[in-house]
Design a protein around this motif. Structure first.
Motif, short mmCIF file in Angstrom:
data_model
loop_
_atom_site.label_atom_id
_atom_site.label_comp_id
_atom_site.label_asym_id
_atom_site.label_seq_id
_atom_site.Cartn_x
_atom_site.Cartn_y
_atom_site.Cartn_z
N ARG A 20 32.43 49.18 38.11
CA ARG A 20 32.95 49.43 36.77
C ARG A 20 34.15 50.29 36.81
NH1 ARG A 20 28.54 50.70 35.26
NH2 ARG A 20 27.90 48.61 33.91
N ALA A 21 34.29 51.31 37.49
CA ALA A 21 35.32 52.23 37.38
C ALA A 21 36.59 51.70 37.96
CB ALA A 21 34.90 53.58 38.45
N LEU A 22 36.39 50.83 38.99
CA LEU A 22 37.55 50.07 39.58
C LEU A 22 38.07 49.06 38.11
CD1 LEU A 22 39.57 49.22 41.59
CD2 LEU A 22 37.87 47.48 42.44
N ALA A 23 37.27 48.24 37.70
CA ALA A 23 37.47 47.39 36.73
C ALA A 23 38.54 48.14 35.52
CB ALA A 23 36.56 46.46 36.25
N GLN A 24 37.85 49.23 34.98
CA GLN A 24 38.39 49.87 33.96
C GLN A 24 39.89 50.64 34.28
OE1 GLN A 24 35.35 52.96 33.19
NE2 GLN A 24 34.31 51.61 32.01
N ARG A 25 40.04 50.93 35.74
CA ARG A 25 41.21 51.23 36.23
C ARG A 25 42.22 50.19 36.07
NH1 ARG A 25 39.63 53.66 40.19
NH2 ARG A 25 40.32 52.16 41.84
N VAL A 26 41.90 48.94 36.57
CA VAL A 26 42.80 47.81 36.52
C VAL A 26 43.04 47.54 35.16
CG1 VAL A 26 42.99 45.47 37.06
CG2 VAL A 26 42.13 46.99 38.76
N ALA A 27 42.09 47.38 34.24
CA ALA A 27 42.25 46.88 32.74
C ALA A 27 42.82 47.94 31.80
CB ALA A 27 40.97 46.01 32.28
N ASP A 71 45.45 44.75 26.30
CA ASP A 71 45.50 44.45 24.52
C ASP A 71 44.42 43.38 24.40
OD1 ASP A 71 45.53 44.37 22.06
OD2 ASP A 71 47.59 43.21 22.21
N GLY A 72 43.12 43.77 24.47
CA GLY A 72 41.89 42.74 24.34
C GLY A 72 41.43 42.09 25.61
N PRO A 73 40.28 41.37 25.32
CA PRO A 73 39.43 40.70 26.36
C PRO A 73 40.46 39.78 27.19
CG PRO A 73 38.68 40.16 24.30
CD PRO A 73 39.67 41.28 24.09
N LEU A 74 41.24 38.98 26.51
CA LEU A 74 41.98 37.88 27.26
C LEU A 74 43.02 38.72 28.20
CD1 LEU A 74 42.77 35.04 27.41
CD2 LEU A 74 44.41 35.47 25.78
N GLN A 75 43.72 39.72 27.69
CA GLN A 75 44.41 40.47 28.49
C GLN A 75 43.77 41.06 29.74
OE1 GLN A 75 47.64 43.69 27.47
NE2 GLN A 75 48.72 41.58 27.57
N GLN A 76 42.49 41.76 29.37
CA GLN A 76 41.71 42.24 30.53
C GLN A 76 41.45 41.20 31.67
OE1 GLN A 76 38.36 43.53 28.32
NE2 GLN A 76 39.12 45.60 28.47
N ALA A 77 40.87 39.97 31.20
CA ALA A 77 40.57 39.11 32.28
C ALA A 77 42.09 38.65 33.06
CB ALA A 77 40.00 37.76 31.55
N GLN A 78 43.21 38.53 32.09
CA GLN A 78 44.38 38.18 32.95
C GLN A 78 44.76 39.30 33.94
OE1 GLN A 78 46.62 37.01 29.47
NE2 GLN A 78 47.57 35.65 30.79
N VAL A 87 31.89 39.97 38.69
CA VAL A 87 31.11 41.16 38.76
C VAL A 87 31.93 42.00 37.97
CG1 VAL A 87 30.32 42.95 40.01
CG2 VAL A 87 29.93 40.61 40.83
N LEU A 88 33.18 42.34 38.28
CA LEU A 88 34.22 42.95 37.78
C LEU A 88 34.29 42.91 36.28
CD1 LEU A 88 36.91 43.39 40.35
CD2 LEU A 88 35.23 45.07 40.11
N ALA A 89 34.36 41.52 35.96
CA ALA A 89 34.61 41.28 34.56
C ALA A 89 33.46 41.60 33.77
CB ALA A 89 34.90 39.90 34.36
N ARG A 90 32.27 41.35 34.43
CA ARG A 90 30.96 41.83 33.75
C ARG A 90 30.75 43.15 33.57
NH1 ARG A 90 25.85 37.81 35.24
NH2 ARG A 90 26.87 35.72 34.44
N THR A 91 31.31 44.09 34.39
CA THR A 91 31.27 45.48 33.98
C THR A 91 32.15 45.85 32.92
OG1 THR A 91 33.12 45.89 35.51
CG2 THR A 91 30.99 45.83 36.37
N LEU A 92 33.04 45.02 32.45
CA LEU A 92 34.19 45.20 31.34
C LEU A 92 33.29 44.38 29.79
CD1 LEU A 92 37.51 44.63 32.65
CD2 LEU A 92 36.36 46.87 32.29
N ARG A 118 52.43 43.81 32.28
CA ARG A 118 51.72 43.67 33.68
C ARG A 118 50.58 44.51 33.98
NH1 ARG A 118 54.24 40.04 36.94
NH2 ARG A 118 53.20 40.79 38.73
N PRO A 119 49.62 43.95 34.90
CA PRO A 119 48.61 45.05 35.23
C PRO A 119 49.01 46.22 36.08
CG PRO A 119 48.53 43.05 36.51
CD PRO A 119 49.53 42.77 35.51
N PRO A 120 48.24 47.14 36.21
CA PRO A 120 48.60 48.12 37.14
C PRO A 120 48.66 47.69 38.75
CG PRO A 120 46.89 48.87 35.65
CD PRO A 120 47.01 47.45 35.16
N GLU A 121 49.64 48.28 39.38
CA GLU A 121 49.81 47.96 40.67
C GLU A 121 48.56 48.23 41.25
OE1 GLU A 121 52.05 46.49 42.25
OE2 GLU A 121 53.26 46.10 40.48
#
Length: 763
Positions: free
Chosen positions: A438-445, A449-456, A502-507, A594-597
């Motif tokens: 969950r911490a990793l996914a939150q850092r990446v996302a 701007d919204g769930p679509l971009q989180q998944a992208q 798994v990462l997406a489900r934590t978001l 773009r997502p974080p490096e």
């Protein structure tokens, strides 16, 4: 006065004589009316049987409806006798009708069971279970005898009851009621099936009017029977046309009743002992085996299995599979779709999962069960080489407008089930990896701007964070995903897709995993060979109003090229990827994001890597010397404290003896492998003095009792042992001097852990 003669009294009619029909009914016109009534009731029963076309299809119901409607009507007419109005007793008609039905159903539906002696049992099972089999099967149902028998008996009973009512009563429309009851059963069982019933409703209404007109009045009224038949035919045609053309436009409010809602569907089951996700690693290591061939209208990625349930160890399907004749229900989401036909021939594909383009609409040539929620196909038995089938799929055509505006994750029951992250089989508490994911996914996302971009952003980050490597061991439980994300950073599509899920489900993104294949290699004449190396795995995220949207976090496989080797090789998925990117850019006001490096080494570390080696060689003593001094001075102290705080008095006594041996080493007594405890005490006394010999002797007694006595040592003995050990240390320091003891402590051998070795030597 003359008495009038009494009137002649007619002879009484015997009570047992059959009651003759009225003269009008025995007349030629009455006979015609009765026979026309039988024809109409048979027609109504046949129409009721044809209403099962939404359950079985026209080809299956037409012959069954004809036999079941005509035979009992003819039998009832024959039993009415040569003169209408004197039918046989009803019980004789019922008995003969039951026997006739058994013979008819045996010679038509169950002809294959006549020779094996199982006919009564098969017919009984069909009568008992056919209704439930129909209500738990996706329509149209397979035209199997054990299912068609329900329609056969309903039409037979409707025809028999209608004919007997027409022969034995003078009621006008009562003979149509049994057929209407059967018609209602057919309508209820056909809810949701293909086709429509307005033509049959119009035919039934016309036949009811015709029946009422034929059975009304006497022969001489209203111009006689020919006039009424002419008038009835005109009225019947007019009413039928009115029902046929006006029926579809009649406003009806409320939801239609579906009896399937009242029947418990079969529970979920593991349909294959080996999950297709577990086969991915083996397929990739032997990439050239042809699994199946496809001849299709256009290349697509072929979906094999949808896995939507994760228990912390493996992904499985939670679908409630139901049998089907050929039809697969639609997905229910809006959007443009295009039909794609495929002819698939199985070669070396194991298991029961049936490949097809998403989403299947119909399948022919193979007996399958279907998950109506996601459209996954599974064979009733394991696939065999050479099996061939045809699938028509309704493929979603994605466009940028589908993702324009607010895109939210879905919140229905299916979506909530796709958010679960269980602790794992038998686990008593949540594994720590879930919090790390969950911490990793939150850092990446962060900043999306919204769930679509989180998944992208998850998709792009995973595609650049790790490398594609088919030699990585398979597995996708929490520990293996943690190793993949935290250490190895190498994996197969199995690892990339399950990590994304798994990462997406934590978001809070509802996610599932799909196993499938690339379009395959062209083999000529429109045929494509799909090999084991074409296997792919991709995740899908459910969004409100869009349904399940595929994502592709797997990087391209190194060393292979060509459009067919790309995960999004199909034209449809290429358009999808472009539509998602364009929509995300538009949602951010045209600004590219773009997502974080991915986590990488700091820039300062890169600069230090360019420095010459002698810089590090010169600086190493500055670090190593203080570290060594701290180690040699701190480790003995920590070791002494651990010995003194051992769990049991016996261990504490042994620790005191080991501490005393380390003191004696400072005066040169280092070899004690062949000495007993009292011999060590004697030699130690010679080196240190008589006072030390007394303390060592007492300590040796305590050690021997702790080792060999039948009773366990107590706390007082342990405290006494440490008092003797401390006194030995003080006497050794006085004899050897503090400087010598410090030099010996700075020697590297002081870092050795001699607990077990010295204990064995002293024994």
């Amino acid at each position: 006065m003359t008495t009038p003669a009494p009137a002649a009294v007619p002879d009484a009619v015997p009570a047992t004589a059959p009651v003759a029909a009225p003269a009008a009914e025995r007349s030629p016109g009455g006979l015609v009316r009765r026979h026309l009534s039988l024809v109409i009731t048979a027609g109504l029963a046949a129409v009721a049987g044809l209403a099962f076309h939404r359950v079985f299809g026209w080809a299956a119901v037409v012959p069954v409806a004809a036999v079941a409607a005509v035979v009992p009507t003819v039998l009832a007419a024959l039993l009415a006798g040569p003169r209408a109005g004197r039918p046989w007793p009803l019980w004789i008609s019922l008995v003969l009708s039951v026997l006739a039905w058994a013979g008819a159903v045996s010679l038509t539906l169950f002809r294959a069971h006549l020779a094996d002696g199982s006919l009564p049992r098969v017919i009984g099972i069909g009568l008992r279970d056919s209704w439930k089999g129909i209500l738990t099967t996706l329509l149209p149902a397979p035209a199997r005898p054990e299912l068609l028998v329900l329609m056969h008996v309903l039409v037979w009973l409707a025809a028999l009851a209608g004919a007997e009512t027409a022969l034995r009563t003078s009621l006008r429309v009562a003979p149509c009621l049994p057929a209407l009851a059967a018609f209602g059963v057919a309508l209820a069982m056909g809810v949701g099936g293909p086709g429509s019933n307005p033509p049959l409703v119009a035919a039934a209404a016309a036949l009811i009017v015709a029946l009422a007109l034929v059975r009304s009045g006497a022969e001489g009224s209203a111009g006689g029977l020919p006039h009424r038949l002419t008038l009835g035919a005109a009225a019947t045609a007019a009413l039928g046309a009115l029902v046929l053309f006006a029926g579809p436009y009649v406003p009806v409010s409320g939801d239609r009743y579906d009896p399937r809602d009242q029947v418990q569907a079969p529970p979920p089951q593991q349909r294959d002992s080996v999950s297709p996700l577990d086969r991915v690693g083996g397929w990739l290591l032997s990439p050239d085996e042809v699994l199946f061939t496809v001849r299709a209208d256009r290349p697509q990625n072929w979906r094999l299995a949808v896995l939507d349930r994760f228990d912390g160890v493996t992904w499985t399907s939670d679908g409630r599979f139901a049998p089907t004749g050929s039809r697969v229900p639609p997905a229910g989401e809006d959007g443009e779709r295009r039909d794609v036909g495929q002819r698939v021939t199985v070669m070396n594909l194991p298991g029961i999962w049936v490949p097809a383009a998403d989403r299947p609409r119909s399948v022919e040539g193979l007996g399958v069960v279907v998950d109506p929620v996601n459209g996954t196909l599974a064979a009733a038995r394991p696939l065999r080489s050479g099996q061939s089938y045809h699938v028509t799929s309704s493929v979603r055509q994605w466009s940028e407008k589908d993702f324009t505006g607010v895109v939210r994750q879905a919140g229905d029951a299916e979506a909530r089930a796709a958010l679960e992250l269980p602790d794992g089989p038998g686990a008593q508490k949540a594994p720590p990896q879930i919090a790390e994911f969950r911490a990793l996914a939150q850092r990446v996302a962060r900043g999306a701007d919204g769930p679509l971009q989180q998944a992208q952003w998850l998709e792009e980050w995973l595609g650049t964070y790790a490398r594609y490597d088919v030699t990585v061991s398979p597995g996708h439980n929490y520990r293996q995903l943690d190793f993949f994300l935290g250490q190895s950073r190498r994996g197969t599509p199995e690892h990339f897709a399950t990590a994304f899920a798994v990462l997406a489900r934590t978001l809070g993104l509802p996610t599932r995993v799909v196993v499938g294949f690339r379009p395959g290699r062209t083999a000529g004449d429109g045929l494509r060979e799909v090999r084991s190396g074409d296997v792919i795995v991709w995740p899908e995220v459910r969004f409100a109003g869009l349904g399940w949207v595929p994502f592709d976090p797997t990087p391209k496989r190194q060393g292979r090229s060509g459009a067919d080797d790309d995960v999004a090789a199909g034209e449809t998925l290429q358009k999808l990827e472009q539509a998602k990117r364009n929509a995300a850019s538009r949602n951010r006001g045209g600004k590219a994001t773009r997502p974080p490096e991915p986590p990488r080494a700091p820039a300062k570390a890169a600069e230090e890597a360019s420095r010459p080696w002698w810089v590090y060689a010169a600086a190493s003593p500055v670090v190593l010397v203080p570290s060594y001094l701290v180690a040699v001075l701190v480790i003995p102290v920590v070791r002494r404290r651990r010995r003194r705080r051992a769990a049991t008095p016996a261990l504490r006594i042994a620790g005191a003896w080991q501490q005393a041996l380390e003191h004696l080493a400072d005066v040169g007594l280092t070899t004690v492998r062949t000495l007993t405890a009292h011999e060590v005490a004697r030699f130690g006394g010679r080196s240190v003095g008589d006072d030390a010999r007394a303390h060592l002797g007492s300590l040796a007694d305590l050690v021997d009792r702790a080792r060999f006595a039948g009773e366990p040592s107590d706390q007082r003995s342990a405290e006494a042992a440490w008092l003797h050990s401390d006194e030995v240390g003080r006497l050794v320091t006085a004899r050897a001097g503090r400087a010598r003891r410090l030099r010996r402590r700075l020697h590297p051998r002081s870092l050795r852990r001699r607990v077990h070795a010295e204990t064995r030597d002293s024994s």
